[in-house]
Design a protein around this motif. Structure first.
Motif, short mmCIF file in Angstrom:
data_model
loop_
_atom_site.label_atom_id
_atom_site.label_comp_id
_atom_site.label_asym_id
_atom_site.label_seq_id
_atom_site.Cartn_x
_atom_site.Cartn_y
_atom_site.Cartn_z
N TRP A 1 0.73 -1.18 -0.06
CA TRP A 1 0.12 0.11 -0.03
C TRP A 1 0.70 1.20 0.04
CZ3 TRP A 1 -0.58 3.97 3.72
CH2 TRP A 1 -1.37 4.74 3.23
N THR A 2 1.96 1.28 0.60
CA THR A 2 2.90 2.36 1.04
C THR A 2 3.39 2.51 -0.53
OG1 THR A 2 3.25 1.74 2.96
CG2 THR A 2 4.85 3.37 2.04
N VAL B 1 -4.73 11.90 -1.31
CA VAL B 1 -4.26 11.80 -2.44
C VAL B 1 -5.48 11.16 -3.56
CG1 VAL B 1 -2.40 9.97 -3.69
CG2 VAL B 1 -2.00 11.00 -1.17
N GLU B 2 -6.22 10.49 -3.20
CA GLU B 2 -7.40 9.87 -4.07
C GLU B 2 -8.45 10.24 -3.71
OE1 GLU B 2 -6.44 5.90 -3.88
OE2 GLU B 2 -4.47 5.93 -4.90
N VAL C 1 3.96 11.78 1.88
CA VAL C 1 2.63 11.40 0.95
C VAL C 1 1.54 12.37 1.64
CG1 VAL C 1 0.68 9.86 0.82
CG2 VAL C 1 2.91 9.14 0.68
N GLU D 1 -5.35 8.39 1.86
CA GLU D 1 -6.05 7.93 0.53
C GLU D 1 -7.21 8.97 0.43
OE1 GLU D 1 -7.92 3.97 0.97
OE2 GLU D 1 -6.12 2.80 0.44
N ARG E 1 2.17 2.10 -3.37
CA ARG E 1 1.07 2.41 -4.20
C ARG E 1 0.74 3.93 -4.09
NH1 ARG E 1 -4.27 3.44 -4.16
NH2 ARG E 1 -4.31 2.12 -1.95
N ILE E 2 0.52 4.24 -2.64
CA ILE E 2 -0.06 5.58 -2.22
C ILE E 2 1.17 6.61 -2.48
CG2 ILE E 2 0.84 5.61 0.20
CD1 ILE E 2 -2.44 6.72 -0.97
N ARG E 3 2.40 6.12 -2.44
CA ARG E 3 3.33 7.55 -2.90
C ARG E 3 3.65 7.32 -4.14
NH1 ARG E 3 8.93 6.22 -4.01
NH2 ARG E 3 9.21 4.14 -5.03
N VAL F 1 -4.53 5.08 6.85
CA VAL F 1 -4.70 4.63 5.61
C VAL F 1 -5.81 5.53 4.90
CG1 VAL F 1 -5.68 2.73 4.06
CG2 VAL F 1 -3.77 2.59 5.68
#
Length: 207
Positions: free
Chosen positions: A68-69, A192-193, A112, A189, A71-73, A185
């Motif tokens: 996950w880290t 960022v999204e 992030v 998220e 992907r999120i970065r 998380v």
């Protein structure tokens, strides 16, 4: 998949905390009188279940958290049109290498958050309160894990009793850290999204 497993880890870690607390109470009571065999067997089974379930849950959450880290970065870098400050290999090693895992995970998540808040990419990230609390809890869980492992090599009745208390504290911190990780998380998220607003089509009659 990550969030449900984190909730499971929090639950089994809390069960481990209760089991270790019960074991310590039984150790104290056993100094004065003999204990029922059934109660002792139940305590041993609860401790074993809590310990192994927590270990398995932590391992599974660890793998998913690393993925996950990464992907999120990447999503944060894409959002800000920048290049991640660390390589994927550095991030993975930062999660798993003792010593590095006290600093790198929090640093990566702070980066992030920094980009998700649309701050200047070149500035030094300043983690928010939630991330700071998570970072402290994460570091404490790592330090306690090492301490519990080292303590297991000590012998003696008092060392055994102290080890039970350390295990109980580790389980409690693990449960708290898992819950905080869920919040982190979701928070990152959302930054960022962000969820896109649903567009509604309206039929307009033209004259």
């Amino acid at each position: 998949m990550l969030l449900p497993l984190l909730w499971v880890l929090a639950a089994v870690a809390f069960v481990g905390f209760l089991a270790e607390t019960l074991r310590y109470v039984l150790l104290v009571l056993s100094r004065e009188d003999a204990l029922p065999g059934g109660l002792v067997s139940f305590s041993d089974a609860a401790v074993a279940f809590g310990g192994w379930a927590s270990l398995a849950g932590a391992a599974g959450c660890g793998v998913l958290m690393i993925l996950w880290t990464l992907r999120i970065r990447e999503a944060a870098a894409l959002r800000s049109d920048t290049v991640p400050a660390r390589s994927a290999r550095a991030v993975v090693l930062g999660w798993v290498v003792p010593g590095l895992n006290l600093a790198v995970p929090g640093g990566v998540l702070a980066e992030v958050e920094h980009l998700g808040l649309d701050r200047v990419p070149g500035e030094r990230p300043r983690p928010g309160r939630l991330l700071l609390v998570w970072w402290i809890a994460w570091g404490l869980s790592v330090v306690l894990g090492v301490l519990v492992f080292a303590w297991s090599f000590r012998g003696g009745v008092q060392a055994l009793a102290d080890g039970v208390l350390l295990h109980a504290l580790l389980d409690l911190v693990c449960a708290v850290t898992a819950v905080l990780t869920v919040r982190v998380v979701r928070y990152l998220e959302a930054l960022v999204e962000p969820t896109r607003a649903v567009r509604r089509e309206i039929l307009v009659a033209l004259p």
